[in-house]
Design a protein around this motif. Structure first.
Motif, short mmCIF file in Angstrom:
data_model
loop_
_atom_site.label_atom_id
_atom_site.label_comp_id
_atom_site.label_asym_id
_atom_site.label_seq_id
_atom_site.Cartn_x
_atom_site.Cartn_y
_atom_site.Cartn_z
N ALA A 106 92.54 68.65 73.84
CA ALA A 106 92.45 70.07 74.19
C ALA A 106 91.05 70.59 73.87
CB ALA A 106 93.50 70.87 73.43
N ALA A 107 90.38 69.96 72.92
CA ALA A 107 88.98 70.23 72.62
C ALA A 107 88.25 68.89 72.61
CB ALA A 107 88.82 70.93 71.26
N ASP A 108 87.01 68.89 73.11
CA ASP A 108 86.23 67.64 73.11
C ASP A 108 85.70 67.33 71.71
OD1 ASP A 108 86.09 67.14 76.09
OD2 ASP A 108 85.22 69.16 76.01
N CYS A 109 85.25 68.38 71.03
CA CYS A 109 84.64 68.23 69.71
C CYS A 109 85.24 69.27 68.77
CB CYS A 109 83.12 68.42 69.77
SG CYS A 109 82.26 67.24 70.82
N GLY A 110 84.93 69.14 67.49
CA GLY A 110 85.40 70.12 66.53
C GLY A 110 84.49 70.18 65.31
N ILE A 111 84.53 71.30 64.63
CA ILE A 111 83.84 71.46 63.34
C ILE A 111 84.91 71.69 62.30
CG2 ILE A 111 82.27 72.90 62.01
CD1 ILE A 111 80.74 73.45 64.62
N VAL A 112 84.97 70.81 61.31
CA VAL A 112 86.09 70.83 60.36
C VAL A 112 85.61 70.38 58.99
CG1 VAL A 112 86.78 68.46 60.91
CG2 VAL A 112 88.51 70.07 60.09
N GLY A 113 86.27 70.87 57.95
CA GLY A 113 85.90 70.47 56.60
C GLY A 113 86.28 69.02 56.33
N LYS A 114 85.45 68.36 55.52
CA LYS A 114 85.74 66.97 55.14
C LYS A 114 87.07 66.88 54.40
CE LYS A 114 84.77 62.57 54.44
NZ LYS A 114 84.66 61.61 55.56
N ASP A 115 87.46 67.94 53.70
CA ASP A 115 88.73 67.91 52.97
C ASP A 115 89.90 67.74 53.94
OD1 ASP A 115 88.05 70.51 53.92
OD2 ASP A 115 89.57 71.42 52.65
N VAL A 116 89.81 68.36 55.13
CA VAL A 116 90.87 68.22 56.13
C VAL A 116 90.87 66.79 56.69
CG1 VAL A 116 91.79 69.09 58.31
CG2 VAL A 116 90.73 70.67 56.68
N LEU A 117 89.67 66.24 56.92
CA LEU A 117 89.58 64.86 57.42
C LEU A 117 90.18 63.87 56.42
CD1 LEU A 117 85.99 64.92 58.92
CD2 LEU A 117 88.05 64.32 60.18
N LEU A 118 89.94 64.11 55.14
CA LEU A 118 90.48 63.22 54.13
C LEU A 118 92.00 63.29 54.05
CD1 LEU A 118 87.94 63.86 51.23
CD2 LEU A 118 88.16 61.76 52.56
N GLU A 119 92.54 64.50 54.24
CA GLU A 119 93.98 64.69 54.07
C GLU A 119 94.78 64.25 55.29
OE1 GLU A 119 95.76 65.32 51.49
OE2 GLU A 119 97.63 65.41 52.62
N GLN A 120 94.24 64.50 56.48
CA GLN A 120 95.00 64.22 57.69
C GLN A 120 94.57 62.88 58.29
OE1 GLN A 120 94.79 67.50 60.44
NE2 GLN A 120 95.55 68.97 58.94
N SER A 121 95.48 62.27 59.04
CA SER A 121 95.18 61.01 59.71
C SER A 121 95.19 61.26 61.21
CB SER A 121 96.22 59.95 59.33
OG SER A 121 95.97 58.75 60.02
N HIS A 122 94.01 61.42 61.79
CA HIS A 122 93.89 61.64 63.23
C HIS A 122 92.83 60.71 63.80
CE1 HIS A 122 96.40 65.25 63.77
NE2 HIS A 122 95.98 65.62 62.58
N HIS A 123 93.04 60.29 65.04
CA HIS A 123 92.10 59.38 65.67
C HIS A 123 90.97 60.19 66.32
CE1 HIS A 123 90.46 55.85 67.36
NE2 HIS A 123 90.81 56.10 68.60
N VAL A 124 89.96 60.51 65.53
CA VAL A 124 88.75 61.19 65.99
C VAL A 124 87.57 60.48 65.35
CG1 VAL A 124 89.91 63.42 66.25
CG2 VAL A 124 88.72 62.88 64.11
N TYR A 125 86.38 60.69 65.91
CA TYR A 125 85.17 60.12 65.32
C TYR A 125 84.38 61.22 64.62
CZ TYR A 125 85.97 55.90 68.10
OH TYR A 125 86.52 54.77 68.63
N GLU A 126 83.93 60.91 63.42
CA GLU A 126 83.12 61.84 62.64
C GLU A 126 81.65 61.53 62.92
OE1 GLU A 126 84.13 61.69 58.51
OE2 GLU A 126 82.28 62.69 57.90
N LEU A 127 80.89 62.53 63.43
CA LEU A 127 79.53 62.26 63.89
C LEU A 127 78.44 62.77 62.97
CD1 LEU A 127 79.80 63.10 67.71
CD2 LEU A 127 79.97 60.87 66.60
N LEU A 128 78.66 63.93 62.33
CA LEU A 128 77.53 64.57 61.64
C LEU A 128 78.02 65.42 60.47
CD1 LEU A 128 74.42 65.19 61.85
CD2 LEU A 128 75.05 67.21 63.19
N ASP A 129 77.32 65.29 59.35
CA ASP A 129 77.52 66.18 58.21
C ASP A 129 76.67 67.42 58.45
OD1 ASP A 129 77.62 67.55 55.82
OD2 ASP A 129 77.19 65.81 54.56
N LEU A 130 77.31 68.57 58.65
CA LEU A 130 76.58 69.79 58.98
C LEU A 130 76.03 70.50 57.75
CD1 LEU A 130 79.09 70.95 61.72
CD2 LEU A 130 76.70 70.35 62.12
N GLY A 131 76.48 70.14 56.59
CA GLY A 131 75.85 70.61 55.36
C GLY A 131 76.38 71.91 54.79
#
Length: 222
Positions: free
Chosen positions: A62-87
């Motif tokens: 439904a979205a091509d890309c997303g901006i999300v906190g690393k804490d959410v990436l660590l907690e959830q298991s989704h098949h997406v690629y992490e490209l960049l640390d925005l800082g």
């Protein structure tokens, strides 16, 4: 050509995420109080989602890309690629116990009951340390749990520590550090590679962030 859709989180990261897109050269709506959840944003369409739902929008296309906190990436298991640390959006995941009861943490053999909104991260954190733990999964203000006897302590994110101090809790360990990350749907990365690369290059130029290019699925705690 269909515009690239970028999901940004509602809440504390929303303003910084929109500011990052604007500083990367994407022209957005002028009204910062616009509560529409689907925004025309120059060459992009911006989708505003709750942080807990954002990765579902990206994973399912439904979205091509997303901006999300690393804490959410660590907690959830989704098949997406992490490209960049925005800082931006830096916070820490910490274990905290009531002041005056830090002996609970010092006795490594003692099982702990921990309230958290991050059960997956918490289980991994304590498993790596060989520490027996009972997880109390919560969705609201976890700082209340040890004060009313629901748990021995908490694992939660902190920015300044003010909420811990206000609830008479002290940090005893750090579980992870989180900042905002750019993620992409794997199909969009292949089918819309030019647009995704342009977004990545513009955001990298803005933030000076480090490219990561890793899959988030199955990641454990930091």
């Amino acid at each position: 050509m269909k515009k690239l859709t970028v999901a940004v989180p509602a809440g504390r990261l929303r303003a910084d995420a929109l500011r990052a897109l604007r500083s990367a050269g994407y022209a957005g709506a002028a009204d910062p109080d616009d509560r529409s959840l689907l925004l025309p944003w120059g060459e992009l369409t911006v989708l505003v989602a709750k942080p807990v739902d954002l990765l579902t929008y990206v994973e399912r296309g439904a979205a091509d890309c997303g901006i999300v906190g690393k804490d959410v990436l660590l907690e959830q298991s989704h098949h997406v690629y992490e490209l960049l640390d925005l800082g931006f959006g830096r916070c820490r995941g910490v274990v905290a116990v009531p002041r005056g009861r830090t002996a609970l943490w010092d006795d490594a053999r003692r099982p702990l009951r921990i309230a958290t909104k991050y059960p997956r991260v918490a289980e991994g954190f304590f498993r790596e340390r060989g520490r027996p733990v009972e997880i109390v999964e919560m969705y609201g203000s976890v700082e209340l749990a040890p004060r009313v006897g629901l748990s021995d302590g908490i694992l939660d994110v902190v920015m300044t520590g003010a909420t811990l101090r206000a609830n008479d809790l002290v940090e005893v360990a750090q579980a992870f550090v989180s900042t905002a990350r750019l993620v992409v749907n794997p199909v969009s990365l292949r089918a819309r590679s030019d647009a995704v690369q342009t977004l990545l290059d513009r955001l990298r130029g803005r933030s000076g962030g480090a490219a990561i290019a890793s899959a988030s699925q199955g990641e454990g705690s930091a």
